[in-house]
Design a protein around this motif. Structure first.
Motif, PDB file in Angstrom:
ATOM      1  N   VAL A  15       1.011  -1.198   0.215  1.00 31.64           N
ATOM      2  CA  VAL A  15      -0.074  -0.011   0.201  1.00 31.64           C
ATOM      3  C   VAL A  15       0.955   1.239   0.048  1.00 31.64           C
ATOM      4  N   GLN A  16       0.283   2.227  -0.509  1.00 27.14           N
ATOM      5  CA  GLN A  16       0.756   3.664  -0.359  1.00 27.14           C
ATOM      6  C   GLN A  16      -0.010   4.633   0.318  1.00 27.14           C
ATOM      7  N   ASN A  17      -0.263   5.848  -0.294  1.00 22.18           N
ATOM      8  CA  ASN A  17      -1.054   6.709   0.411  1.00 22.18           C
ATOM      9  C   ASN A  17      -2.301   6.444   0.023  1.00 22.18           C
ATOM     10  N   PHE A  18      -3.286   6.642   0.709  1.00 23.94           N
ATOM     11  CA  PHE A  18      -4.668   6.561   0.681  1.00 23.94           C
ATOM     12  C   PHE A  18      -5.440   7.358   1.750  1.00 23.94           C
ATOM     13  N   ARG A  19      -6.719   7.592   1.269  1.00 21.28           N
ATOM     14  CA  ARG A  19      -7.814   8.296   2.108  1.00 21.28           C
ATOM     15  C   ARG A  19      -8.824   7.421   1.922  1.00 21.28           C
ATOM     16  N   ARG A  20      -9.602   7.053   2.927  1.00 24.46           N
ATOM     17  CA  ARG A  20     -10.938   6.191   2.994  1.00 24.46           C
ATOM     18  C   ARG A  20     -11.954   6.756   3.729  1.00 24.46           C
ATOM     19  N   TYR A  21     -12.962   6.898   3.107  1.00 22.08           N
ATOM     20  CA  TYR A  21     -14.171   7.250   3.939  1.00 22.08           C
ATOM     21  C   TYR A  21     -14.990   5.766   4.163  1.00 22.08           C
ATOM     22  N   MET A  22     -15.356   5.403   5.524  1.00 24.09           N
ATOM     23  CA  MET A  22     -15.761   4.286   5.868  1.00 24.09           C
ATOM     24  C   MET A  22     -17.192   4.362   6.273  1.00 24.09           C
ATOM     25  N   GLY A  23     -18.277   3.714   5.533  1.00 26.71           N
ATOM     26  CA  GLY A  23     -19.463   3.446   5.982  1.00 26.71           C
ATOM     27  C   GLY A  23     -19.933   2.245   6.676  1.00 26.71           C
TER      28      GLY A  23
ATOM     29  N   TYR B  46     -17.980  -0.246   9.904  1.00 23.03           N
ATOM     30  CA  TYR B  46     -16.964  -0.464  11.204  1.00 23.03           C
ATOM     31  C   TYR B  46     -15.663  -0.911  10.760  1.00 23.03           C
ATOM     32  N   ALA B  47     -14.649  -0.669  11.247  1.00 26.21           N
ATOM     33  CA  ALA B  47     -13.268  -1.412  11.082  1.00 26.21           C
ATOM     34  C   ALA B  47     -12.392  -1.266  12.415  1.00 26.21           C
ATOM     35  N   VAL B  48     -11.964  -2.447  12.783  1.00 27.52           N
ATOM     36  CA  VAL B  48     -10.842  -2.587  13.726  1.00 27.52           C
ATOM     37  C   VAL B  48      -9.721  -3.334  13.100  1.00 27.52           C
ATOM     38  N   PHE B  49      -8.611  -2.440  13.115  1.00 35.34           N
ATOM     39  CA  PHE B  49      -7.353  -3.101  12.666  1.00 35.34           C
ATOM     40  C   PHE B  49      -6.285  -3.153  13.747  1.00 35.34           C
ATOM     41  N   LEU B  50      -5.634  -4.417  13.687  1.00 32.64           N
ATOM     42  CA  LEU B  50      -4.502  -4.663  14.579  1.00 32.64           C
ATOM     43  C   LEU B  50      -3.401  -4.485  13.620  1.00 32.64           C
ATOM     44  N   LYS B  51      -2.605  -3.293  13.558  1.00 30.29           N
ATOM     45  CA  LYS B  51      -1.454  -3.122  12.889  1.00 30.29           C
ATOM     46  C   LYS B  51      -0.158  -3.342  13.230  1.00 30.29           C
ATOM     47  N   ASN B  52       0.486  -4.447  12.724  1.00 35.23           N
ATOM     48  CA  ASN B  52       1.540  -5.254  13.001  1.00 35.23           C
ATOM     49  C   ASN B  52       3.027  -4.265  13.193  1.00 35.23           C
ATOM     50  N   ILE B  53       2.757  -3.445  11.818  1.00 33.42           N
ATOM     51  CA  ILE B  53       3.975  -2.466  11.682  1.00 33.42           C
ATOM     52  C   ILE B  53       3.285  -0.922  11.348  1.00 33.42           C
ATOM     53  N   LYS B  54       4.143  -0.004  11.298  1.00 37.02           N
ATOM     54  CA  LYS B  54       3.605   1.184  11.065  1.00 37.02           C
ATOM     55  C   LYS B  54       3.880   1.382   9.552  1.00 37.02           C
ATOM     56  N   CYS B  55       2.782   1.699   9.082  1.00 37.11           N
ATOM     57  CA  CYS B  55       2.491   1.894   7.491  1.00 37.11           C
ATOM     58  C   CYS B  55       2.811   3.150   7.021  1.00 37.11           C
TER      59      CYS B  55
ATOM     60  N   GLY C 272       4.968   8.222  -0.219  1.00 35.71           N
ATOM     61  CA  GLY C 272       5.458   7.491  -1.943  1.00 35.71           C
ATOM     62  C   GLY C 272       6.046   6.351  -1.603  1.00 35.71           C
ATOM     63  N   ILE C 273       6.396   5.522  -0.377  1.00 38.20           N
ATOM     64  CA  ILE C 273       7.028   4.352  -0.421  1.00 38.20           C
ATOM     65  C   ILE C 273       6.088   3.367  -0.199  1.00 38.20           C
ATOM     66  N   ALA C 274       6.212   2.274  -1.091  1.00 30.12           N
ATOM     67  CA  ALA C 274       5.225   1.060  -0.993  1.00 30.12           C
ATOM     68  C   ALA C 274       5.645   0.506   0.291  1.00 30.12           C
ATOM     69  N   ILE C 275       4.518   0.072   1.072  1.00 24.21           N
ATOM     70  CA  ILE C 275       4.729  -0.455   2.175  1.00 24.21           C
ATOM     71  C   ILE C 275       4.005  -1.831   2.349  1.00 24.21           C
ATOM     72  N   LYS C 276       4.610  -3.015   2.812  1.00 23.70           N
ATOM     73  CA  LYS C 276       3.984  -4.280   2.912  1.00 23.70           C
ATOM     74  C   LYS C 276       3.190  -4.380   4.131  1.00 23.70           C
TER      75      LYS C 276
END
Length: 123
Positions: free
Chosen positions: A37-45, A47-56, A88-92
């Motif tokens: 993933v790279q840069n994004f902005r999302r409108y969420m309609g 619910y979401a719960v994210f467990l982020k193992n790394i800083k993206c 601008g860096i692609a993150i896994k």
């Protein structure tokens, strides 16, 4: 100005992540199985719960920066906008996401009280 992607259904979210939709109202996404993933902005309609193992990258929740580190839980309510700026860096990505439509909890005790749960308060 960066375009805001809009996700009002679990299927829309899953399609954008490249994963199958096994249930129309709820899904668990293994971020280890999705592309970079790279840069994004999302409108969420939904619910979401994210467990982020790394800083993206730098996260924005609404109009404010969101400080998070590895292993952070991120909660997003319907009507919220969040995004990542990876400079601008692609993150896994690594971690998991639980997304669910408001109809999934409609009529339940959770559905009646979710507005007072601090994690999902509109900010």
């Amino acid at each position: 100005m960066e375009q805001v992607e809009r996700y009002d259904t679990v299927k829309q979210y899953n399609d954008s992540m490249g994963v199958d939709t096994l249930h129309p109202l709820v899904s668990v996404v293994n971020f280890n199985e999705i592309p970079t993933v790279q840069n994004f902005r999302r409108y969420m309609g939904i619910y979401a719960v994210f467990l982020k193992n790394i800083k993206c990258g730098d996260m924005r929740y609404g109009c404010q920066p969101y400080d998070y580190e590895d292993g952070t839980l991120v909660f997003v309510s319907p009507g919220q906008i969040y995004g990542i700026d990876s400079k601008g860096i692609a993150i896994k990505p690594s971690g998991y996401g639980l997304v669910f439509h408001p109809d999934f909890i409609k009529g339940t005790n959770l559905g009646k009280n979710i507005k007072i749960i601090l994690f999902f308060l509109m900010r």
